[in-house]
Design an enzyme around this catalytic site. Sequence first.
Site, short mmCIF file in Angstrom:
data_model
loop_
_atom_site.label_atom_id
_atom_site.label_comp_id
_atom_site.label_asym_id
_atom_site.label_seq_id
_atom_site.Cartn_x
_atom_site.Cartn_y
_atom_site.Cartn_z
N HIS A 328 55.85 7.26 16.98
CA HIS A 328 57.08 7.14 16.00
C HIS A 328 57.80 8.43 15.55
CE1 HIS A 328 56.16 2.64 15.67
NE2 HIS A 328 54.86 3.23 15.56
N ASP A 388 49.73 5.01 14.03
CA ASP A 388 49.53 3.76 14.67
C ASP A 388 50.51 3.53 15.67
OD1 ASP A 388 52.00 3.91 12.97
OD2 ASP A 388 52.49 1.90 13.60
N GLU A 389 50.19 2.60 16.75
CA GLU A 389 50.97 2.25 17.79
C GLU A 389 51.33 3.76 18.62
OE1 GLU A 389 53.51 -1.53 16.87
OE2 GLU A 389 54.45 0.40 15.93
N VAL A 390 50.36 4.46 18.86
CA VAL A 390 50.52 5.66 20.03
C VAL A 390 50.71 5.07 21.44
CG1 VAL A 390 49.86 7.98 20.83
CG2 VAL A 390 49.68 7.08 18.55
N GLU A 443 44.38 1.89 13.47
CA GLU A 443 44.09 2.31 14.68
C GLU A 443 43.31 3.75 14.47
OE1 GLU A 443 48.28 0.44 15.66
OE2 GLU A 443 47.12 1.15 13.83
#
Length: 593
Positions: A328, A388-390, A443
């Site tokens: 992000h 998060d969300e890597v 995560e």
Amino acid sequence: MTKILHPVLKILILCLVMLEMVVCMPGDQFKNWPVRTGPWVQPTRGEVWPKPKVQKSEEDFLALREKDFRFEIKSSEVHGECDIINEAIKRYHKRVFPPSASDTETNINQNNRRQRKRDSRRELKNDPKYKGYLEKVEIIMNNPQGCEKYPYMDMDEQYEVKVNAPDSPGTAQIIAFHVWGILRGMETFSQLVYASTQYGDALQFDGNLHSGYDTSSIEYLVNSTMVMDSPRFSHRGLLLDTSRHYIAKSVLKDNLDLMEMNKLNVFHWHMTDDPSFPYVSKKFPELSAKGAWHPTIAVYTQEDVADIIEYARMRGIRVVSEFDTPGHTQSFEPGHPGLLTECYDGDTKNGFLGPMNPTKKRVYAFVEELFEEITQVFPDKYVHLGGDEVDYKCWKSNPDISEFMNKWNLTGQYAKLESIYIKKLLDIISSFPTKNGYIVWQEVFDNGVKVKNDTIIHVWKGQWEWEMAKVTSSGLRAILSSPWYLNYINYGADWTKYYLADPMDFFGGAKQKELVLGGEACLWGEFVNSVNLIPRLWPRASAVAERLWSPASVRNTQEAKHRIQEMECRMIQRGYPAEPINGPGFCNVNWNA
């Protein structure tokens, strides 16, 4: 084998069967059957949201007159001047007497005004439940250290409110040991007061004009009441995303007002993300100059941030910053090139960039400088670090990263590569003199990163019950957001699903449940800007607020629907654009004024 019906189909069939073929739609659960005129849900009068832990009210009542009413601090000699209480008094005098109530309109013929005054006074005097005028509310905080400067985790928000109590008839008190409890008590008192027109000419006979209305027919009443209250959870938050759309400071402040009215106490400021970097860093001014939507009118300077933090402080609300990394972070690149991973197609760069490159020393030098500034600008002890969300695809394609992983025997283990970055970031934050604690998205925990014992894990994915059980069984504290993503919208009264979700609804022992700090409602900004943020949130976020404040036993939606309907009208009357929560109805506001 029995077929599994789609939930929407089940609702339609149930409606058809139970209502003799009368058609209804999902979301119409509060519709009147058979259909009749009027609102689907009648609002209460003078009921509190969130519902207090203990409340006892009587039918006896006192009357309030705006020009004669005041809050009075009775304990100044104990704690000295308290700026938070002084400012709250200015706010709450207006909230007790909201200027937008259309109850203030009168239909009485002016020629009959004098007779109506005489009749109203007689009716009031003869009503056995009437106990006189309430001219002041005493504020009592018998604690020399009670006026703390900044709100914090586990602050004391307990309070009492007494109106016409047996030991103090004809008076009212708000009592707390700390200023945060005083604020919560003032909000509760303001909600106990309700408008009526039964004795209006007797009580407000001066006939002054108020916001364009004739106030000669309105009165404000409050029933004899005793409240003893404290929150169930210490962390009751709301996340706003100011990257995907820039949100005006005035809207952020309006939202803080509404958070205070609903007794939420954490503003989680998701400041930056892929689309834009609106924070003006003094160490790295090019980040916003080149990464914001606009370098001057779509940014938050450090002075702006300080203004928001001060506004929140006065309302007992913490401001927790989030600058999410290593993913992000696309908006970092224009102002500070070289932080992100270059993506490849085979042996050729394809022009795309991925997450931060955790193999570069310059990345860690940058985040150390940036977060050192952030921890000084945001005074809260905790900072949210994201994580998060890597997306690993770009890392997998990059030859330099592949070489690094081969060197350290990590080939193919990209979760461990992410762990290396997160572990170094946590060590950096821990080294600062501000001694910040940190919050991370789940995560980080799921990928096995070794974290300090005081780390807070923010659970946001599906099957959250299992995740909460795993996090707390490992001895770490948790906050929950999974069931409270308010950016998802549907037709109808969707607040009930938020209301019934409970952070404690997972399998775990008493020691695990003690590690649950509370939760946060989230409003991600893909389809939210300064125009629709407030009505998109409120009063839907009120459902989350009551879940996090009130006792676990408070979960009857049939009872709550009437109180949340009053809360909707209360917010509108106070000047905030709350959307309809239950269906057709009318709040006492003159929309043509």
